[in-house]
Design a protein around this motif. Structure first.
Motif, PDB file in Angstrom:
ATOM      1  N   LEU A  92      73.649   2.360  63.502  1.00  0.00           N
ATOM      2  CA  LEU A  92      73.120   1.381  62.555  1.00  0.00           C
ATOM      3  C   LEU A  92      72.688   2.122  61.297  1.00  0.00           C
ATOM      4  CD1 LEU A  92      72.054  -1.493  61.818  1.00  0.00           C
ATOM      5  CD2 LEU A  92      69.878  -0.809  62.850  1.00  0.00           C
ATOM      6  N   ASP A  93      73.198   1.691  60.158  1.00  0.00           N
ATOM      7  CA  ASP A  93      72.831   2.268  58.868  1.00  0.00           C
ATOM      8  C   ASP A  93      71.983   1.254  58.117  1.00  0.00           C
ATOM      9  OD1 ASP A  93      72.672   3.586  56.438  1.00  0.00           O
ATOM     10  OD2 ASP A  93      74.737   3.165  55.857  1.00  0.00           O
ATOM     11  N   MET A  94      70.682   1.511  58.051  1.00  0.00           N
ATOM     12  CA  MET A  94      69.756   0.584  57.409  1.00  0.00           C
ATOM     13  C   MET A  94      69.644   0.916  55.918  1.00  0.00           C
ATOM     14  SD  MET A  94      67.853  -2.027  57.697  1.00  0.00           S
ATOM     15  CE  MET A  94      67.817  -2.249  59.484  1.00  0.00           C
ATOM     16  N   CYS A  95      69.745  -0.101  55.069  1.00  0.00           N
ATOM     17  CA  CYS A  95      69.782   0.055  53.604  1.00  0.00           C
ATOM     18  C   CYS A  95      71.078   0.761  53.214  1.00  0.00           C
ATOM     19  CB  CYS A  95      68.563   0.819  53.085  1.00  0.00           C
ATOM     20  SG  CYS A  95      66.969   0.165  53.631  1.00  0.00           S
ATOM     21  N   THR A  96      72.192   0.178  53.621  1.00  0.00           N
ATOM     22  CA  THR A  96      73.485   0.862  53.553  1.00  0.00           C
ATOM     23  C   THR A  96      74.033   1.023  52.140  1.00  0.00           C
ATOM     24  OG1 THR A  96      75.670   0.935  54.622  1.00  0.00           O
ATOM     25  CG2 THR A  96      74.914  -1.223  53.840  1.00  0.00           C
ATOM     26  N   GLY A  97      73.684   0.130  51.197  1.00  0.00           N
ATOM     27  CA  GLY A  97      74.181   0.264  49.827  1.00  0.00           C
ATOM     28  C   GLY A  97      75.691   0.250  49.757  1.00  0.00           C
ATOM     29  N   SER A  98      76.272   1.321  49.254  1.00  0.00           N
ATOM     30  CA  SER A  98      77.732   1.420  49.127  1.00  0.00           C
ATOM     31  C   SER A  98      78.436   1.599  50.452  1.00  0.00           C
ATOM     32  CB  SER A  98      78.087   2.594  48.208  1.00  0.00           C
ATOM     33  OG  SER A  98      77.727   3.823  48.819  1.00  0.00           O
ATOM     34  N   GLY A  99      77.668   1.832  51.511  1.00  0.00           N
ATOM     35  CA  GLY A  99      78.273   2.084  52.823  1.00  0.00           C
ATOM     36  C   GLY A  99      78.690   3.531  53.030  1.00  0.00           C
ATOM     37  N   CYS A 100      78.313   4.406  52.100  1.00  0.00           N
ATOM     38  CA  CYS A 100      78.832   5.779  52.155  1.00  0.00           C
ATOM     39  C   CYS A 100      78.386   6.529  53.404  1.00  0.00           C
ATOM     40  CB  CYS A 100      78.452   6.547  50.890  1.00  0.00           C
ATOM     41  SG  CYS A 100      76.681   6.827  50.666  1.00  0.00           S
ATOM     42  N   ILE A 109      69.840  -5.805  52.160  1.00  0.00           N
ATOM     43  CA  ILE A 109      69.343  -7.114  51.737  1.00  0.00           C
ATOM     44  C   ILE A 109      70.152  -7.667  50.572  1.00  0.00           C
ATOM     45  CG2 ILE A 109      67.666  -6.249  50.041  1.00  0.00           C
ATOM     46  CD1 ILE A 109      65.713  -8.412  51.157  1.00  0.00           C
ATOM     47  N   SER A 110      70.889  -6.788  49.878  1.00  0.00           N
ATOM     48  CA  SER A 110      71.624  -7.183  48.680  1.00  0.00           C
ATOM     49  C   SER A 110      73.053  -7.616  49.009  1.00  0.00           C
ATOM     50  CB  SER A 110      71.673  -6.020  47.689  1.00  0.00           C
ATOM     51  OG  SER A 110      72.583  -6.270  46.647  1.00  0.00           O
ATOM     52  N   GLU A 111      73.362  -8.872  48.705  1.00  0.00           N
ATOM     53  CA  GLU A 111      74.715  -9.381  48.910  1.00  0.00           C
ATOM     54  C   GLU A 111      75.722  -8.648  48.028  1.00  0.00           C
ATOM     55  OE1 GLU A 111      77.116 -13.684  48.746  1.00  0.00           O
ATOM     56  OE2 GLU A 111      75.019 -13.536  48.103  1.00  0.00           O
ATOM     57  N   LYS A 112      75.307  -8.322  46.814  1.00  0.00           N
ATOM     58  CA  LYS A 112      76.219  -7.644  45.892  1.00  0.00           C
ATOM     59  C   LYS A 112      76.495  -6.211  46.339  1.00  0.00           C
ATOM     60  CE  LYS A 112      75.074 -10.491  41.894  1.00  0.00           C
ATOM     61  NZ  LYS A 112      74.470 -10.534  40.535  1.00  0.00           N
ATOM     62  N   ALA A 113      75.498  -5.542  46.896  1.00  0.00           N
ATOM     63  CA  ALA A 113      75.723  -4.204  47.431  1.00  0.00           C
ATOM     64  C   ALA A 113      76.685  -4.262  48.608  1.00  0.00           C
ATOM     65  CB  ALA A 113      74.399  -3.573  47.855  1.00  0.00           C
ATOM     66  N   LEU A 134      76.104  -6.342  57.300  1.00  0.00           N
ATOM     67  CA  LEU A 134      75.238  -7.480  57.589  1.00  0.00           C
ATOM     68  C   LEU A 134      74.158  -7.603  56.525  1.00  0.00           C
ATOM     69  CD1 LEU A 134      74.197  -9.646  59.679  1.00  0.00           C
ATOM     70  CD2 LEU A 134      72.845  -7.772  60.681  1.00  0.00           C
ATOM     71  N   GLN A 135      74.029  -8.805  55.947  1.00  0.00           N
ATOM     72  CA  GLN A 135      72.948  -9.057  55.001  1.00  0.00           C
ATOM     73  C   GLN A 135      71.698  -9.434  55.775  1.00  0.00           C
ATOM     74  OE1 GLN A 135      73.560 -12.225  52.159  1.00  0.00           O
ATOM     75  NE2 GLN A 135      71.927 -11.496  50.816  1.00  0.00           N
ATOM     76  N   SER A 136      70.675  -8.626  55.637  1.00  0.00           N
ATOM     77  CA  SER A 136      69.452  -8.848  56.398  1.00  0.00           C
ATOM     78  C   SER A 136      68.295  -8.128  55.718  1.00  0.00           C
ATOM     79  CB  SER A 136      69.613  -8.316  57.832  1.00  0.00           C
ATOM     80  OG  SER A 136      68.398  -8.421  58.558  1.00  0.00           O
ATOM     81  N   ASP A 137      67.121  -8.713  55.809  1.00  0.00           N
ATOM     82  CA  ASP A 137      65.897  -8.058  55.370  1.00  0.00           C
ATOM     83  C   ASP A 137      65.458  -7.135  56.500  1.00  0.00           C
ATOM     84  OD1 ASP A 137      63.483  -7.242  54.412  1.00  0.00           O
ATOM     85  OD2 ASP A 137      62.625  -9.229  54.163  1.00  0.00           O
ATOM     86  N   LEU A 138      65.852  -5.888  56.405  1.00  0.00           N
ATOM     87  CA  LEU A 138      65.660  -4.902  57.463  1.00  0.00           C
ATOM     88  C   LEU A 138      66.233  -5.440  58.786  1.00  0.00           C
ATOM     89  CD1 LEU A 138      62.162  -3.430  56.491  1.00  0.00           C
ATOM     90  CD2 LEU A 138      64.433  -2.609  55.882  1.00  0.00           C
ATOM     91  N   PHE A 139      65.449  -5.523  59.841  1.00  0.00           N
ATOM     92  CA  PHE A 139      66.008  -5.820  61.167  1.00  0.00           C
ATOM     93  C   PHE A 139      66.063  -7.320  61.492  1.00  0.00           C
ATOM     94  CE2 PHE A 139      64.536  -1.464  61.552  1.00  0.00           C
ATOM     95  CZ  PHE A 139      65.564  -0.844  62.253  1.00  0.00           C
ATOM     96  N   LYS A 140      65.740  -8.194  60.561  1.00  0.00           N
ATOM     97  CA  LYS A 140      65.580  -9.621  60.888  1.00  0.00           C
ATOM     98  C   LYS A 140      66.816 -10.236  61.544  1.00  0.00           C
ATOM     99  CE  LYS A 140      61.886 -10.946  57.710  1.00  0.00           C
ATOM    100  NZ  LYS A 140      61.484 -11.816  56.581  1.00  0.00           N
ATOM    101  N   LYS A 141      68.018  -9.838  61.115  1.00  0.00           N
ATOM    102  CA  LYS A 141      69.237 -10.428  61.670  1.00  0.00           C
ATOM    103  C   LYS A 141      70.029  -9.448  62.533  1.00  0.00           C
ATOM    104  CE  LYS A 141      69.791 -13.694  57.846  1.00  0.00           C
ATOM    105  NZ  LYS A 141      70.702 -14.176  56.761  1.00  0.00           N
TER     106      LYS A 141
END
Length: 281
Positions: free
Chosen positions: A115-123, A142-146, A168-175
């Motif tokens: 699990l990569d939390m706060c993945t951004g570009s996915g790098c 949390i960012s749909e655009k990211a 996955l779009q989620s505020d940290l672990f919520k989803k």
């Protein structure tokens, strides 16, 4: 104008604007516009540059003079030997973060779940999957655009028939659902009060939400460390990238949350860069 003349013009313009690596950026922009490589400056410096390429180069030099990051102009950044798309919705991957990926790879075995939390570009996630076998991953932001950028990077770097990830779009672990062997994160960690002091390229152009670690810069370490244990398999590891002065604070946060053998890893400059530990199930 000739190739070398245009390059020299770019260097002068960027130098006068106070760009730190003016010569490098001028060359990289010219290579980007003209679809050349670094040898062109030495071997083909006398060749004439087409008017449309010259005009576009001057335009992009003007953008760089205003401190727009080079990577947002070219739309790409190399990371872990791979090329990632980047834009203003994601942080630019940095060499420091390669230390985090390399440390995770020491513990990443075939078939693990990451699990990569706060993945951004996915790098981070996509690099780990690229250099492992049959591992599966989830990248959360949390960012749909990211996440749209991360999805495009996944498509360009992972063969469709072997893709083993989701974003996955989620505020940290919520989803988040399921369990993982490794959770890794490069969260926002800059104290809010420090952000106005950052260099213009970062302060004015990189996404604030990916930088701002709230009052003391430790907000997301506390949140992630307190929740990650519920999603780790027994003996699973939590890895953080940290600011160079945050090692002791993050180690204390993880120890208080029950993580064991919490250690710090330094980068090539000798600065604290990664903190990680494992948790008993």
């Amino acid at each position: 104008m000739k190739y070398k003349e245009i390059y020299d013009h770019g260097v002068r313009e960027l130098t006068e604007a106070g760009i730190e690596e003016a010569a490098l950026d001028a060359r990289l922009l010219l290579e980007y516009i003209c679809h050349t490589d670094r040898n062109a400056l030495l071997v083909h410096g006398e060749r004439e540059v087409e008017e449309d390429e010259r005009s576009r180069y001057f335009k992009e030099i003007a953008r760089r003079k205003s401190h727009v990051p080079l990577q947002y102009i070219t739309g790409e950044q190399d990371f872990m030997g791979l090329t990632f798309e980047v834009n203003e919705h994601v942080l630019i991957p940095r060499q420091d973060t390669e230390i985090l990926v390399e440390e995770v790879m020491r513990y990443l075995h075939d078939g693990m779940d990451v699990l990569d939390m706060c993945t951004g570009s996915g790098c981070i996630l996509l690099s780990l999957l690229h250099y492992s076998n049959r591992c599966r991953g989830v990248g959360v932001d949390i960012s749909e655009k990211a996440l749209a950028v991360a999805e495009r990077n996944g498509i360009r770097l992972q063969k469709e028939e072997t893709r083993q990830y989701q974003f996955l779009q989620s505020d940290l672990f919520k989803k988040v659902e399921g369990y993982f062997d490794i959770i890794v994160s490069n969260p926002p960690y800059i104290p809010s009060g420090v952000i106005p002091e950052l260099m213009e390229e970062v302060r004015d152009y990189e996404p604030l939400a990916a930088l701002d670690g709230k009052t003391d810069g430790l907000f997301f370490y506390r949140k992630i460390a307190s929740q990650a244990g519920c999603y780790l398999r027994g003996g699973g590891y939590l890895f953080f990238e940290i600011g160079c002065e945050q090692a002791e604070a993050v180690k204390n946060i993880m120890t208080e949350e029950g993580y064991r053998d919490v250690v710090t890893v330094r980068d090539f400059a000798g600065l604290d860069r990664v903190v990680y530990g494992w948790k008993q199930g």
